[in-house]
Design a protein around this motif. Structure first.
Motif, mmCIF file in Angstrom:
data_model
loop_
_atom_site.group_PDB
_atom_site.id
_atom_site.type_symbol
_atom_site.label_atom_id
_atom_site.label_comp_id
_atom_site.label_asym_id
_atom_site.label_seq_id
_atom_site.Cartn_x
_atom_site.Cartn_y
_atom_site.Cartn_z
ATOM 1 N N PRO A 108 0.817 -1.212 0.000
ATOM 2 C CA PRO A 108 0.000 0.000 0.000
ATOM 3 C C PRO A 108 0.857 1.270 0.000
ATOM 4 O O PRO A 108 0.352 2.369 -0.219
ATOM 5 N N CYS A 111 1.132 1.237 -5.985
ATOM 6 C CA CYS A 111 0.704 0.846 -4.643
ATOM 7 C C CYS A 111 -0.791 0.544 -4.658
ATOM 8 O O CYS A 111 -1.542 1.132 -5.458
ATOM 9 N N TRP A 112 -1.208 -0.307 -3.756
ATOM 10 C CA TRP A 112 -2.570 -0.853 -3.814
ATOM 11 C C TRP A 112 -3.315 -0.723 -2.490
ATOM 12 O O TRP A 112 -2.706 -0.698 -1.429
ATOM 13 N N ARG A 113 -4.635 -0.650 -2.600
ATOM 14 C CA ARG A 113 -5.489 -0.798 -1.421
ATOM 15 C C ARG A 113 -6.727 -1.564 -1.851
ATOM 16 O O ARG A 113 -7.091 -1.550 -3.036
ATOM 17 N N GLU A 136 -5.577 1.381 -7.024
ATOM 18 C CA GLU A 136 -4.124 1.439 -7.251
ATOM 19 C C GLU A 136 -3.747 2.868 -7.632
ATOM 20 O O GLU A 136 -4.545 3.631 -8.157
HETATM 21 O O1 LIG Z 1 -2.978 6.981 -0.636
HETATM 22 C C1 LIG Z 1 -3.612 5.842 -0.179
HETATM 23 C C2 LIG Z 1 -3.561 4.802 -1.250
HETATM 24 C C3 LIG Z 1 -2.789 3.656 -1.060
HETATM 25 C C4 LIG Z 1 -2.789 2.683 -2.045
HETATM 26 C C5 LIG Z 1 -3.546 2.869 -3.173
HETATM 27 C C6 LIG Z 1 -4.273 4.039 -3.298
HETATM 28 BR BR1 LIG Z 1 -5.326 4.321 -4.821
HETATM 29 N N1 LIG Z 1 -4.294 4.999 -2.360
#
Ligand SMILES: OCc1cccc(Br)n1
Length: 446
Positions: A103, A132-134, A145
């Motif tokens: 993340p 980066c991922w959530r 992402e």
């Molecule tokens: O800034 C927080 C965040 C983390 C991973 C993915 C995304 Br889209 N946003």
């Protein structure tokens, strides 16, 4: 055409089966929920943006690193109630390993620093640009992402590190055409909150969680924040003390609250003095309500913002001197920032400063009849070896088509390989900017 048929049939099919195939057998051409495709025009913008990130990083003498998007879950498991860990994109792989799509990049940086241990020459100045991922319930329809640029300095305990990082952010803004009237950087130190909590007798182990909750002040109603703090055992009287400290707007006032030998005051005063030296002091705003939402920050924190206040934070960062210790290693002083690829693009669009880099080539090479295709291929190869970008026309086309094609590609030159010239060892080079042409011996062609 095939494409029209596919499109028509795709449109005609209503829903996709769980396998993603429609009842007519066409796959779902959309990317997975919360993710983006980058068509060539999108890639050109992305390459421009990442090029600016990399150019700033190298002008500060930073070295690029990367790590896998897939990491062990343990890198990100923190018990501080952060949104970033609540939304971890984690799962068990086929080897029963607990893994996660990263993340953020900082824990991977810490892992690499620990991997090198004492062999890593300090200070280390590293940067990365990584996806980066959530995993967020799509109820909010937000992206899952993004790409983040990070710059980090390992091994510098003084705020000189933070001053250097802020200078990089300012240089980036200037390079992309934003001024201190468009954006600013809010700066504070978590040591402000820390000393207030000590005054109110809050145990240090609650510090990280309190910071994560206080960071929500500009996202949640105050009573919600108070409720979360109360659940943590922070009594309302403390909350008032904390909130009044966060409403301070000058270092003088802060010094009166925390006393003359406060570390927070010393750090911030030094930082503003360095900012004066760099020439970006006017970009900074002291704002103790800035705590940032990551548990591991321990000192100076900062975030870039648009002065019109329409958008979310552009970037954010700070000092995190205890992250290596949290991973079981020896601590080293660390400071860094993350800069996402979404808000900055929204801001540049708003300001009418978003570039639209065109696709172009240097030369278009056209054989004017089939027998000359091998010759034309040789010409293209020669030009490419000389470093020119060349679109070699691969089908048999007439001059008229070739001209239009060269214009569409914003080509500088149109190189025609024709029988009569070729017999004399020459090709026709049309300069598309100066509307003139000449016959050039092949050996002179670059
Ligand atoms: O800034 C927080 C965040 C983390 C991973 C993915 C995304 Br889209 N946003």
């Amino acid at each position: 055409s095939m494409r029209a048929m596919v499109d028509a049939r795709t449109v005609a099919c209503k829903t996709t089966e769980p396998t993603g195939r429609t009842d007519k057998g066409i796959i779902d051409t959309q990317p997975p929920r919360g993710t983006r495709d980058f068509f060539p025009e999108d890639m050109r913008l992305r390459n421009w943006l990442f090029g600016e990130f990399a150019a700033v990083s190298s002008s500060f003498g930073f070295e690029q690193f990367d790590a896998p998007v897939l990491e062990s879950e343990e890198l990100f498991v923190r018990k501080a109630g952060e949104e970033i860990t609540d939304q971890l994109y984690n799962f068990e792989d086929k080897g029963q390993r607990r893994v996660a799509l990263r993340p953020e990049l900082t824990p991977s940086l810490a892992r690499l620093v620990l991997q090198r241990g004492r062999t890593l020459p300090l200070p280390a100045k590293w940067f990365a640009i990584g996806q980066c991922w959530r995993y967020e319930r799509m109820t909010r329809g937000r992206r899952r992402e993004h790409y983040q640029w990070n710059m980090d300095i390992v091994g510098v305990a003084g705020v000189e590190a933070e001053a250097e990082l802020l200078a990089a952010i300012v240089l980036f803004f200037e390079r992309v055409g934003l001024s201190k009237d468009d954006v600013g950087i809010k700066v504070s130190s978590r040591k402000v909150l820390q000393s207030v909590l000590v005054q109110y007798g809050i145990p240090p182990e609650s510090f990280a969680r309190v910071c994560v909750i206080v960071d929500k002040l500009d996202k949640l109603p105050r009573e919600k924040v108070e409720e979360e703090l109360r659940v943590l055992g922070v009594p309302p009287s403390t909350i008032d003390g904390v909130l009044s400290a966060l409403s301070i707007r000058s270092l003088e006032e802060l010094s009166r609250l925390l006393g003359p030998d406060s570390e927070a005051v010393a750090d911030l005063s030094r930082l503003f003095q360095l900012a004066e030296g760099y020439g970006y002091k006017d970009w900074l705003v002291f704002d103790p309500s800035v705590v940032r939402g990551l548990a591991y920050y321990t000192g100076i924190v900062f975030e870039g913002f648009d002065r019109e206040g329409k958008l979310r934070a552009i970037c954010g960062g700070g000092r995190y001197d205890r992250l290596l210790g949290a991973f079981g290693g020896d601590n080293a002083p660390m400071a860094g920032f993350g800069f996402g690829d979404a808000v900055i693009v929204e801001l540049l669009k708003e300001k009418g400063k978003l570039p639209a880099p065109p696709h172009r080539v240097d030369d278009v090479v056209v054989p004017l009849d089939m027998a000359l295709r091998p010759a034309a291929s040789g010409i293209a190869a020669r030009l490419r070896r000389a470093g020119r970008s060349v679109d070699l026309v691969l089908e048999n086309k007439k001059m008229k088509w070739a001209f239009k094609h060269a214009e569409k590609l914003n080509a500088s030159r149109l190189v025609l390989v024709g029988a009569s010239e070729w017999e004399r060892g020459k090709v026709v080079v049309k300069d598309l900017a100066k509307f003139q042409q000449e016959e050039v011996p092949v050996e002179d062609l670059i």
